[in-house]
Design an enzyme around this catalytic site. Structure first.
Site, PDB file in Angstrom:
ATOM      1  N   ARG A 167       0.837  -1.213   0.000  1.00 46.37           N
ATOM      2  CA  ARG A 167       0.000   0.000   0.000  1.00 46.37           C
ATOM      3  C   ARG A 167       0.875   1.268   0.000  1.00 46.37           C
ATOM      4  O   ARG A 167       0.559   2.260   0.652  1.00 46.37           O
ATOM      5  CB  ARG A 167      -0.918   0.045   1.233  1.00 46.37           C
ATOM      6  N   SER A 246     -11.048  -1.200   3.540  1.00 50.55           N
ATOM      7  CA  SER A 246     -10.186  -1.410   4.718  1.00 50.55           C
ATOM      8  C   SER A 246      -9.727  -0.050   5.219  1.00 50.55           C
ATOM      9  O   SER A 246      -9.170   0.730   4.448  1.00 50.55           O
ATOM     10  CB  SER A 246      -8.928  -2.195   4.354  1.00 50.55           C
ATOM     11  N   GLU A 343      -4.950   3.245   6.603  1.00 47.85           N
ATOM     12  CA  GLU A 343      -4.606   3.034   5.202  1.00 47.85           C
ATOM     13  C   GLU A 343      -5.245   4.149   4.374  1.00 47.85           C
ATOM     14  O   GLU A 343      -4.729   4.574   3.338  1.00 47.85           O
ATOM     15  CB  GLU A 343      -5.157   1.668   4.772  1.00 47.85           C
TER      16      GLU A 343
HETATM   17  N1  EPU Z   1     -10.803 -11.903   9.456  1.00 47.64           N
HETATM   18  C1  EPU Z   1     -11.558 -12.181  10.568  1.00 47.64           C
HETATM   19  N2  EPU Z   1     -12.551 -11.316  10.917  1.00 47.64           N
HETATM   20  C2  EPU Z   1     -12.797 -10.169  10.203  1.00 47.64           C
HETATM   21  C3  EPU Z   1     -12.015  -9.873   9.067  1.00 47.64           C
HETATM   22  C4  EPU Z   1     -11.016 -10.776   8.715  1.00 47.64           C
HETATM   23  O1  EPU Z   1     -11.358 -13.189  11.247  1.00 47.64           O
HETATM   24  O2  EPU Z   1     -13.708  -9.434  10.613  1.00 47.64           O
HETATM   25  C5  EPU Z   1      -9.742 -12.854   9.054  1.00 47.64           C
HETATM   26  C6  EPU Z   1     -10.127 -13.595   7.768  1.00 47.64           C
HETATM   27  O3  EPU Z   1     -10.869 -14.754   8.031  1.00 47.64           O
HETATM   28  C7  EPU Z   1      -8.768 -13.899   7.164  1.00 47.64           C
HETATM   29  C8  EPU Z   1      -7.905 -12.717   7.597  1.00 47.64           C
HETATM   30  O4  EPU Z   1      -8.565 -12.125   8.724  1.00 47.64           O
HETATM   31  O5  EPU Z   1      -8.228 -15.063   7.721  1.00 47.64           O
HETATM   32  C9  EPU Z   1      -7.703 -11.691   6.504  1.00 47.64           C
HETATM   33  O6  EPU Z   1      -8.973 -11.215   6.027  1.00 47.64           O
HETATM   34  P1  EPU Z   1      -9.222 -10.906   4.467  1.00 47.64           P
HETATM   35  O7  EPU Z   1      -8.800 -12.047   3.627  1.00 47.64           O
HETATM   36  O8  EPU Z   1     -10.635 -10.437   4.325  1.00 47.64           O
HETATM   37  O9  EPU Z   1      -8.205  -9.760   4.116  1.00 47.64           O
HETATM   38  P2  EPU Z   1      -7.753  -8.411   4.857  1.00 47.64           P
HETATM   39  O10 EPU Z   1      -6.320  -8.562   5.213  1.00 47.64           O
HETATM   40  O11 EPU Z   1      -8.691  -8.059   5.952  1.00 47.64           O
HETATM   41  C10 EPU Z   1      -6.903  -7.318   2.645  1.00 47.64           C
HETATM   42  C11 EPU Z   1      -6.981  -5.969   1.986  1.00 47.64           C
HETATM   43  C12 EPU Z   1      -8.320  -5.805   1.270  1.00 47.64           C
HETATM   44  C13 EPU Z   1      -8.460  -6.916   0.245  1.00 47.64           C
HETATM   45  C14 EPU Z   1      -8.388  -8.260   0.979  1.00 47.64           C
HETATM   46  C15 EPU Z   1      -8.455  -9.438   0.032  1.00 47.64           C
HETATM   47  C16 EPU Z   1      -5.597  -4.485   3.348  1.00 47.64           C
HETATM   48  C17 EPU Z   1      -5.573  -3.332   4.284  1.00 47.64           C
HETATM   49  N3  EPU Z   1      -6.816  -4.903   2.959  1.00 47.64           N
HETATM   50  O12 EPU Z   1      -7.902  -7.335   3.686  1.00 47.64           O
HETATM   51  O13 EPU Z   1      -8.298  -4.564   0.586  1.00 47.64           O
HETATM   52  O14 EPU Z   1      -9.693  -6.824  -0.461  1.00 47.64           O
HETATM   53  O15 EPU Z   1      -7.132  -8.330   1.683  1.00 47.64           O
HETATM   54  O16 EPU Z   1      -7.244  -9.603  -0.623  1.00 47.64           O
HETATM   55  O17 EPU Z   1      -4.528  -4.983   2.979  1.00 47.64           O
HETATM   56  C18 EPU Z   1      -8.921  -2.265   0.775  1.00 47.64           C
HETATM   57  O18 EPU Z   1      -7.720  -2.002   0.683  1.00 47.64           O
HETATM   58  O19 EPU Z   1      -9.782  -1.373   0.923  1.00 47.64           O
HETATM   59  C19 EPU Z   1      -9.345  -3.656   0.735  1.00 47.64           C
HETATM   60  C20 EPU Z   1     -10.624  -4.019   0.869  1.00 47.64           C
END
Ligand code: EPU
Length: 348
Positions: A167, A246, A343
């Site tokens: 990012r 996010s 972010e």
């Molecule tokens: N998780 C939970 N509870 C929650 C949210 C997540 O337990 O409420 C767990 C999920 O089960 C998973 C892990 O946390 O094991 C990661 O969650 P997720 O795969 O949804 O990804 P993230 O790290 O929360 C990032 C990006 C998103 C992108 C997703 C998918 C960042 C800041 N965010 O989210 O980007 O869509 O991966 O690749 O890196 C954005 O930048 O606005 C955005 C939506």
């Protein structure tokens, strides 16, 4: 090009929050962009140039209730060209990001499909090196054309010149030393795609989607469809809620600290990085460790299907978001010792 005054920014951001822009203009060409920046430079008050803010889709920013006391430049330059021979797609900064992705998939070009359905514009994509489902813009970006607001000339950046990180890119950091303003304004981006691509399907949600839907040997369009549906199921509807996706970055911690956290929270997801640190899933921490999923404070809260995503009801203020952000930062620090970072760009 018209310069308007006192325009509400709430309707130009997906958070649907924010006071007025002192000045506001829409630019549809590089010439108009030059004109707009010159206006800001010349309209100086007590020796200081008027600050400017470049606005794409407004999907990654939170504008303060005071608004922005400067010139908001809304990028509307639109043009996309595909060079079939070498699979290069070039697009102007004001194009919608997802239109570009859709066009690449419709033309059988691999490389952008995992980044389907991300709101915002092409010009904003390299700034924060947008990423999702195992892909990042930096993996396919060929070069970037931008206006150097210091010399007022157009300059190109190769992929390497962009200094991409998680990012992050040079465009977030390079500032005019006199004005403190971001130095480069992106006007066009080119991507090196390929017709002989391999689909990236390692991400947990993507694997699960194809298993659940019994899809074997998915095509490029199947993967785009999957990503669109996964996003729809996990992220709030932009038409109903104010949101910027996010809100925080996933933090990186030293391996030893991660090991300690893993002792306390055995299911905590973590991803080792090249420098030996571990990137921690903050969504998990907010949800399972801090019990903050679905937390509402006034008109704002965390989304009940993804705690890393903040949502705002109509009528919410930036001040309410700041309070929620402080509360989430406090809980994460208290439970894990980790200091988290936004972010989303905080404006004004
Ligand atoms: N998780 C939970 N509870 C929650 C949210 C997540 O337990 O409420 C767990 C999920 O089960 C998973 C892990 O946390 O094991 C990661 O969650 P997720 O795969 O949804 O990804 P993230 O790290 O929360 C990032 C990006 C998103 C992108 C997703 C998918 C960042 C800041 N965010 O989210 O980007 O869509 O991966 O690749 O890196 C954005 O930048 O606005 C955005 C939506």
């Amino acid at each position: 090009m018209k310069i308007l005054e006192n325009i509400s920014l709430a309707k130009y951001t997906t958070f649907k929050i924010g006071g007025n822009a002192r000045f506001f203009c829409v630019v549809t060409s590089e010439d108009e962009l030059v004109e707009a920046v010159k206006f800001a430079k010349e309209k100086n008050t007590d020796g200081h140039a008027l600050p400017f803010l470049v606005l794409g889709g407004g999907s990654n920013m939170l504008v303060s209730d005071k608004g922005f006391n400067g010139l908001v430049i809304k990028m509307e330059m639109k043009n996309t060209v595909i060079n079939d021979e070498d699979s290069i797609m070039s697009s102007s900064a004001g194009e919608l990001w997802d239109s570009l992705v859709e066009c690449s998939v419709n033309n059988g070009l691999y490389g952008l499909e995992n980044l389907s359905a991300i709101p915002g514009t092409v010009g904003a994509a390299p700034v924060q090196n947008i990423g999702a489902y195992g892909a990042e813009v930096s993996q396919t970006l060929l070069d970037v054309r931008s206006l150097d607001t210091k010399s007022m000339t157009f300059v190109n950046f190769s992929n390497k010149d962009c200094k991409f990180g998680y990012r992050d890119s040079i465009f977030k950091h390079e500032r005019d030393s006199k004005t403190g303003q971001p130095r480069y304004i992106i006007t066009a981006v080119a991507f090196q795609l390929t017709r002989k691509g391999v689909l990236k399907m390692d991400y947990k949600d993507v694997k699960e989607y194809f298993e659940k839907n019994h899809v074997t040997g998915p095509t490029l369009s199947d993967l785009r469809k999957a990503i669109v549906e996964i996003r729809e199921s996990k992220l709030p509807d932009w038409k109903v809620w104010g949101t910027a996706g996010s809100f925080f970055k996933n933090p990186s911690v030293p391996a030893a600290q991660f090991a300690e956290l893993k002792n306390k929270f055995p299911d905590l997801p973590g991803f080792p990085e090249n420098d030996g640190s571990v990137k921690v899933s903050l969504g998990y921490v907010l949800d399972k460790v801090c019990d903050a999923k679905g937390l509402m404070m006034g008109n704002v809260g965390t989304y009940d299907k993804q705690a890393l995503v903040l949502i705002a009801k109509s009528g919410a203020t930036a001040a309410e978001v700041y309070s929620l952000v402080d509360e989430l930062k406090r809980r994460v620090k208290e439970k894990t010792g980790i200091v988290i970072e936004a972010e989303v760009d905080m404006i004004g």
